[in-house]
Design an enzyme around this catalytic site. Structure first.
Site, mmCIF file in Angstrom:
data_model
loop_
_atom_site.group_PDB
_atom_site.id
_atom_site.type_symbol
_atom_site.label_atom_id
_atom_site.label_comp_id
_atom_site.label_asym_id
_atom_site.label_seq_id
_atom_site.Cartn_x
_atom_site.Cartn_y
_atom_site.Cartn_z
ATOM 1 N N GLU B 96 0.816 -1.220 0.000
ATOM 2 C CA GLU B 96 0.000 0.000 0.000
ATOM 3 C C GLU B 96 0.845 1.264 0.000
ATOM 4 O O GLU B 96 0.515 2.242 -0.665
ATOM 5 C CB GLU B 96 -0.948 -0.010 1.201
ATOM 6 N N HIS B 166 -11.409 -5.721 8.501
ATOM 7 C CA HIS B 166 -12.173 -5.501 7.267
ATOM 8 C C HIS B 166 -13.423 -4.682 7.554
ATOM 9 O O HIS B 166 -14.409 -4.775 6.848
ATOM 10 C CB HIS B 166 -12.560 -6.832 6.625
#
Lengths: 392, 361
Positions: B96, B166
C-alpha cells in the site's frame, strides 16, 4: 496438544497392529528404525552452501507426519463447510495444500523457538500445540477459542507454544518477528524466530526494512516466504520482477525449498536454525500451493486453471507424498492410512460439536483487554453511559 | 470550488431538499437541461460507471490497485482493463505504501491517478505517503508541484461479519490533514457523481466507499457523465426539533431512527455531510440554529471521531441556540470487534434513545 494426543492415537493405532494382524510385518515391530529418504528436489541456494538432500527418518516419524497433515487437511475442509453454513463469520483463509510447511517446520524446532505468521494461521497454530476445539471455537467466535472468541480466523495465538500469532495486515508481522529475534539474542538464549509471510507480502517495503535490521544486528531470524504463487488473485510473476524470493535478501543468504515435501522443509528449517544462531538471518522460500482461494470470498478459479490445481494435487500433494513413502517402506497398509483419515474426520467432527456447545463470550468482554484493567479507561460505552478512568 | 467545476465542465445541479423521501436514499436527480436516461443499479456498478467515464473522458487517467485488473474484490473495476487496456488499468503488488507513493508521482506528472486500497483497514501502511507527501506537496513546493489528480478509493465500514481488519472507518485520521479532501457517498447515484468530482477535483482526495452498500443499495443512476459538488452538505429530510448529521452507510440507520422518532412526534432534520474535509459548516449551522439540537453519528469510535470536530464547531457557532448538549452516537472505544459487532455499532435504537434524551433534556 492436539498433535500430541494424535500422536498417542497413532501409537495406540500401531500397537494393536504390531501385536496381532500385522505381527509378521517387519517395520511395525521396530517403529524407530532409521529410513533414509531423499528430498524431492535439490535445494537451490543463494550465497550459501545448501544442506544435504538425504535425510534419515523413522516409521514413527512418517506416521506422525501423515497423521498431523491429515488432521490439518481435515480441519480446513471442515472450516470451509462451517463457513459456508455461516457458522464462521469474518474473513477466513485456508491452509490446505501447504500443510508440509507447518509440519516440517515444527518437526525441526522446539516450542522455545518462535513462530509468527500472517492470517493463514490455523494449521501453524495446530502445529504449535493448539487443539482442534480451540481452533473451531475461535473460528466460530466462542468462549473456548484460543483467543477467547475475540480474534476469529485470522488471530490465533498460543503463547506457551511460542506462537506469536495470526496477523491481519499483509507483511506487518515480519518486523514484529525481527523484534522477537532481537529479544532472543539479547537474552542469550539459543533460540530463533521464524517470521512467515507469503509471496504477496514479499513485495512490502517493511519486509526489507526488517531484513536490513536483522542482518545489521545478526539476529537469529528466519524469514520464511510461503510462496503459494498467488498474492490474493495476482500471480507472482505479475506482482514481482523477481519471483526468486530466496534471492531477494541480496546480502542475506537464502534457500529455495520444495514446500510440498515435509522432509525438505524439515531439513531446511534445521539448517536455517543452525545458520541463524551462528550467522544471522536467512530466507527460506517454500515453494508450495494453496488449493483453496485466497479467502472464502475467492473461488480460486478465476486467475488459474482447474488443471493447474488438479495437477498439483496429483503430482505434488504433501500428504500423498508421505502416503507413498509409507506404502513403499511397508510401514502401514492403504487401509490403515484410510482408517487414520477416517479417525481424523471423527475427531474433527467431535471438536466441532463441542465448539458449538461453547457459549459466545460474555457481552462485557467487548470492553475488556482494550486497556489493562485499572490502568486506563475501563469501560467507554455508548454516549452518556459509564466512562470511568482509573489512574495507575 | 465552483470555478474548478466550471473549468471541467458539466456540473449537474442536484438537490433533493424539497422532495419527499420516498424510498431509501434515492434522491431524484434534477437537471437544469434535460433528464438523462437512468438505470437501476447498485453501488459497485455506479462506481464502475464512474471509473469507465473517468477513463474514457480523460486519456491521462489510470486505475490501479490490488487485483483491480480482474475487477477487484468488490467488482468495482470490472471490465475496465478489457476496455482501456492493461497500460491504464493494472494490478499492483500488495504494497500500500508503494501504491500511494507511486500514485502521487503519477499524479505529479499531470495525470489522474485513481488508486484503490482494497480495504480502508489496509490504508495505514500508506498513511505517511498520504499525510506527509500527498497533502503537503503543493504547499511545500510553493505551488510548483502538486498531486491534485490523485484519488484514493477504499471500501470502509461494517459489513456484519468483517472483524477487526475488514470493518474499520478510518476517516477521522485523514480529516486531521489539511491538503486532502475526504469524501464518503451514501448511495449509488451519489457515489457516481461524487467519485467523478473527486477524480476531477484538483486536490488529492481520499474517497471512502461504504462496502455494506456495494450490493445492498440500489437506485436509479443517470447513465451519463455528471458530477456532484464537493464540500456541500445535503438536507435529506427537513425537521424542526433536532438536527442529525452523518455520512455514508450510517445515514440509512439514522433515517430509520428519524422515522421512528416521527411516530413519537419528534421532527428530525437529517443532513448528509458527503465531504468531511473541508466540510460544509454553514448548512449544519443553519440547521442547528433552526432546531436548537444536534446529534452526530458515525461508525468510527466516538473518541477523536469526526463527530467531535462537528460538535466543537457547532458549540462555538451556535452556543446560545443549543437547547441540549450535542449528542454523539458512534462506535465504541474498542477495537472493531468480531462477534460483538452488533453491540459496537451505533444502531437505530441507540440513535433513537439519544434523540429522545436530547429533545427531553
Amino acid at each position: 496438544m492436539a498433535l500430541s494426543t494424535s500422536r498417542r492415537a497413532i501409537n495406540q493405532f500401531i500397537k494393536p497392529l504390531s501385536s496381532s494382524v500385522y505381527a509378521t510385518r517387519r517395520l511395525t515391530s521396530d517403529s524407530t528404525a532409521t529410513i533414509t529418504v531423499e528430498t524431492s528436489l535439490p535445494f537451490t541456494a543463494h550465497n550459501i552452501d545448501p544442506p544435504s538432500r538425504s535425510i534419515t527418518t523413522s516409521p514413527n516419524e512418517l506416521m506422525t507426519f501423515f497423521s498431523d497433515m491429515a488432521e490439518m487437511r481435515r480441519m480446513e475442509i471442515a472450516a470451509d463447510s462451517l463457513y459456508k453454513a455461516k457458522l464462521i463469520r469474518g474473513f477466513c483463509h485456508l491452509y490446505d495444500g501447504q500443510e508440509a510447511v507447518a509440519v516440517g517446520m515444527e518437526s525441526a524446532i522446539t516450542r522455545k523457538d518462535c513462530i509468527i505468521t500472517a492470517y493463514r494461521d490455523h494449521c501453524i497454530f495446530l502445529g504449535r500445540g493448539g487443539t482442534l476445539l480451540e481452533s473451531f471455537a475461535e473460528l466460530m467466535g466462542r468462549k473456548e477459542g484460543c483467543s477467547r472468541g475475540k480474534g476469529g480466523s485470522m488471530h490465533f495465538y498460543k503463547k506457551e507454544g511460542g506462537f506469536y500469532g495470526g496477523h491481519g495486515i499483509v507483511g506487518a508481522q515480519v518486523p514484529l518477528g525481527i523484534g522477537l529475534a532481537f529479544a532472543q539474542k539479547y537474552s542469550k538464549e539459543e533460540y530463533v524466530t521464524f517470521a512467515m509471510y507469503g509471496d504477496g507480502a514479499a513485495n512490502q517495503g517493511q519486509l526489507f526494512e526488517a531484513l536490513n535490521m536483522a542482518a545489521l544486528w545478526d539476529l537469529p531470524a528466519i524469514l520464511v516466504c510461503e510462496n503459494n504463487h498467488y498474492g490474493m488473485g495476482t500471480a507472482e510473476w505479475r506482482a514481482a520482477k523477481s519471483p526468486a524470493y530466496y534471492k531477494r535478501g541480496d546480502y542475506v543468504p537464502g534457500l529455495k525449498v520444495d514446500g510440498m515435501d515435509v522432509f525438505a522443509v524439515k531439513q531446511a528449517c534445521k539448517f536455517a536454525k543452525e545458520h541463524a544462531l551462528k550467522n544471522g538471518p536467512i530466507i527460506l522460500e517454500m515453494d508450495t500451493y494453496r488449493y483453496h482461494g485466497h479467502s472464502m470470498s475467492d473461488p480460486g478459479s478465476t486467475y488459474r486453471t482447474r488443471d493447474e490445481i488438479s495437477g498439483v494435487r496429483q503430482e505434488r500433494d504433501p500428504i500423498e507424498r508421505i502416503r507413498k513413502l509409507i506404502l513403499a517402506h511397508d510401514i502401514a497398509t492403504e487401509k490403515e492410512l484410510k482408517d487414520i483419515e477416517k479417525e481424523k474426520r471423527k475427531i474433527v467432527d467431535e471438536a466441532i460439536a463441542k465448539a458449538k456447545e461453547s457459549p459466545m463470550p460474555d457481552p462485557s468482554e467487548l470492553f475488556t483487554n482494550v486497556y489493562v484493567k485499572g490502568f486506563g479507561v475501563e469501560a467507554c460505552g455508548a454516549d452518556r453511559k459509564e466512562v470511568r478512568a482509573t489512574l495507575p | 470550488m465552483g470555478s474548478n467545476f466550471r473549468r471541467i465542465g458539466k456540473l449537474a445541479s442536484i438537490s433533493s431538499k424539497n422532495q419527499s423521501w420516498s424510498r431509501g436514499f434515492s434522491s431524484t436527480v434534477e437537471r437544469s437541461d434535460q433528464l438523462s436516461p437512468s438505470k437501476s443499479v447498485n453501488l459497485f456498478s455506479a462506481i464502475n460507471q464512474a471509473l469507465h467515464i473517468a477513463l474514457d473522458s480523460d486519456p491521462r487517467s489510470y486505475v490501479f490497485g490490488e487485483d483491480v485488473g480482474f475487477g477487484g474484490v468488490f467488482r468495482c473495476t470490472t471490465g475496465l482493463a478489457d476496455r482501456f487496456g492493461k497500460q491504464r488499468v493494472f494490478n499492483t503488488p500488495l504494497c500500500e505504501q508503494g501504491i500511494v507513493g507511486f500514485a502521487i508521482g503519477l499524479a505529479a506528472m499531470d495525470n489522474r491517478a485513481i488508486a484503490e486500497i482494497q480495504f480502508a483497514d489496509y490504508i495505514f501502511p500508506a498513511f505517511d505517503q498520504i499525510v506527509n507527501e500527498a497533502a503537503k506537496f503543493r504547499y511545500r513546493s510553493g505551488n510548483q508541484f502538486n498531486c491534485g489528480g490523485l484519488t484514493i478509493r477504499a471500501p470502509y465500514g461494517a459489513v456484519g461479519h468483517g472483524g477487526h481488519y475488514h470493518s474499520q472507518s478510518p476517516e477521522s485520521f485523514f480529516c486531521h490533514v489539511p491538503g486532502i479532501k475526504v469524501v464518503i457517498p451514501r448511495s449509488p447515484q451519489q457515489a457516481k457523481g461524487l467519485l467523478l468530482s473527486s477524480i476531477r477535483d484538483p486536490n488529492p482526495v481520499v474517497f471512502f466507499e461504504p462496502k455494506l452498500l456495494y450490493r445492498m443499495a440500489v437506485e436509479e443512476v443517470p447513465e451519463d457523465d455528471y458530477m456532484l459538488p464537493l464540500s456541500e452538505a445535503e438536507v435529506l429530510r427537513e425537521g424542526t426539533d433536532i438536527t442529525l448529521v452523518g455520512w455514508g452507510a450510517q445515514l440509512s440507520i439514522m433515517e430509520q431512527a428519524c422515522v421512528e422518532a416521527a411516530k413519537e412526534g419528534i421532527s428530525c432534520e437529517l443532513i448528509d455531510l458527503k465531504t468531511l474535509i473541508p466540510w460544509d459548516k454553514e448548512t449544519v449551522e443553519a440547521s442547528v440554529k433552526k432546531t436548537g439540537r444536534l446529534l452526530v453519528s458515525h461508525e468510527a469510535p466516538v473518541t477523536g471521531g469526526f463527530g467531535a470536530e462537528i460538535s466543537a464547531s457547532i458549540a462555538e457557532r451556535c452556543f446560545t441556540r443549543l437547547e441540549a448538549p450535542v449528542a454523539r452516537v458512534c462506535g465504541l472505544d474498542t477495537p472493531f470487534p468480531l462477534v460483538f459487532e452488533p453491540f459496537y455499532l451505533p444502531t437505530k435504537n441507540k440513535i433513537l434513545d439519544a434523540i429522545k434524551s436530547s429533545v427531553n433534556y
